[in-house]
Design a protein around this motif. Structure first.
Motif, PDB file in Angstrom:
ATOM      1  N   GLN A   1       0.815  -1.220   0.000  1.00  0.00           N
ATOM      2  CA  GLN A   1       0.000   0.000   0.000  1.00  0.00           C
ATOM      3  C   GLN A   1       0.851   1.275   0.000  1.00  0.00           C
ATOM      4  O   GLN A   1       0.341   2.356  -0.301  1.00  0.00           O
TER       5      GLN A   1
ATOM      6  N   CYS B   1     -10.938   0.027   2.752  1.00  0.00           N
ATOM      7  CA  CYS B   1      -9.489  -0.117   2.584  1.00  0.00           C
ATOM      8  C   CYS B   1      -8.871   1.267   2.421  1.00  0.00           C
ATOM      9  O   CYS B   1      -9.416   2.125   1.725  1.00  0.00           O
ATOM     10  N   LEU B   2      -7.706   1.463   3.060  1.00  0.00           N
ATOM     11  CA  LEU B   2      -7.025   2.749   2.955  1.00  0.00           C
ATOM     12  C   LEU B   2      -6.636   3.052   1.506  1.00  0.00           C
ATOM     13  O   LEU B   2      -6.426   4.197   1.141  1.00  0.00           O
TER      14      LEU B   2
ATOM     15  N   HIS C   1      -7.053  -9.404   6.064  1.00  0.00           N
ATOM     16  CA  HIS C   1      -7.142  -8.315   5.081  1.00  0.00           C
ATOM     17  C   HIS C   1      -5.735  -7.876   4.665  1.00  0.00           C
ATOM     18  O   HIS C   1      -5.466  -7.673   3.482  1.00  0.00           O
TER      19      HIS C   1
ATOM     20  N   HIS D   1      -3.376  -8.380   0.986  1.00  0.00           N
ATOM     21  CA  HIS D   1      -2.671  -7.350   0.226  1.00  0.00           C
ATOM     22  C   HIS D   1      -1.318  -7.863  -0.279  1.00  0.00           C
ATOM     23  O   HIS D   1      -0.873  -7.492  -1.355  1.00  0.00           O
TER      24      HIS D   1
HETATM   25 ZN   LIG Z   1      -6.573  -2.532   2.789  1.00  0.00          ZN
END
Ligand SMILES: [Zn+2]
Ligand SMILES: CC(C)(C)[C@H](NC(=O)Nc1cc(F)cc(F)c1)C(=O)N(CC(=O)NO)CC1CCCC1
Length: 184
Positions: free
Chosen positions: A65, A110-111, A153, A157
């Motif tokens: 991310q 989700c960010l 979660h 990713h």
């Molecule tokens: Zn996420």
């Protein structure tokens, strides 16, 4: 320090890549990155800092991310009994899980996703996670409830999986009858 500008969004190819194992012991740079990820999640939950730096309050973050395709995650979340789970792990993996499922009744966000995506995300109800922490200790965690959901979660990713990949396309709120609901 990490801010929202460092978080890549849906559509960036790194979010769909399989992250590489970290060669242990981790390098100084890898440790600094993982440590900054845990700081982000902690800072984002502090109203003053979140306000000052415009941070979206997060309970977990995975290295892809922030455009680092390595198997590193940070989690900072309380379970329903108020126990604090705060972990920064290299090479986390789920070594055991129940067949039984659980899900957040509010669905997931989700960010890295700037739009609501309604629907239930089926997760394993209980998991055992192994990983290596910032002190180079191998740790084993037995998780259930919200912490179990966050770890699943984040580990998704690392495999290029987004939460909405797991939502039933025909009926987003379709979930097995014996799945355990987790109220917010
Ligand atoms: Zn996420
Ligand atoms: C995207 C965001 C909505 C900010 C989400 N927060 C969150 O779910 N907080 C939360 C949920 C509860 F059930 C109870 C509670 F007290 C707080 C989050 O941080 N993430 C982290 C992320 O995007 N990591 O990649 C998404 C979460 C959805 C389920 C697990 C992680």
């Amino acid at each position: 320090m990490l801010t929202m500008e460092d978080i890549i969004r849906e559509g960036h190819p790194t979010l769909r890549s399989k992250a590489a194992e970290v060669t242990l012991p981790a390098s100084k740079e890898e440790r600094e990155i993982l440590s900054s990820m845990l700081d982000y999640v902690k800072n984002s939950q502090d109203p003053e800092k979140a306000n000052e730096f415009g941070l979206r309050p997060g309970v977990g973050l995975a290295a892809p991310q922030i455009n680092v395709s390595k198997r590193m995650i940070a989690v900072h979340v309380k379970d329903s009994e108020g126990n604090q789970y705060s972990y920064a792990l290299f090479n986390p993996r789920i070594i055991r899980h129940t067949k039984a499922q659980t899900y957040l009744t509010n669905g997931e966000g989700c960010l890295s996703v700037d739009r609501p995506f309604p629907g239930f995300v089926p997760r394993y109800a209980k998991i055992t996670v192994k990983g290596v922490d910032l002190n180079d200790e191998e740790i084993t965690l037995k998780l259930k409830g919200l912490p179990a959901v966050v770890f699943q979660h984040e580990i998704d990713h690392l495999n290029g999986i987004m939460f909405f990949d797991r939502i039933n396309e025909i009926d987003p709120f379709d979930i097995s009858a014996d799945a355990i609901p987790l109220e917010r």
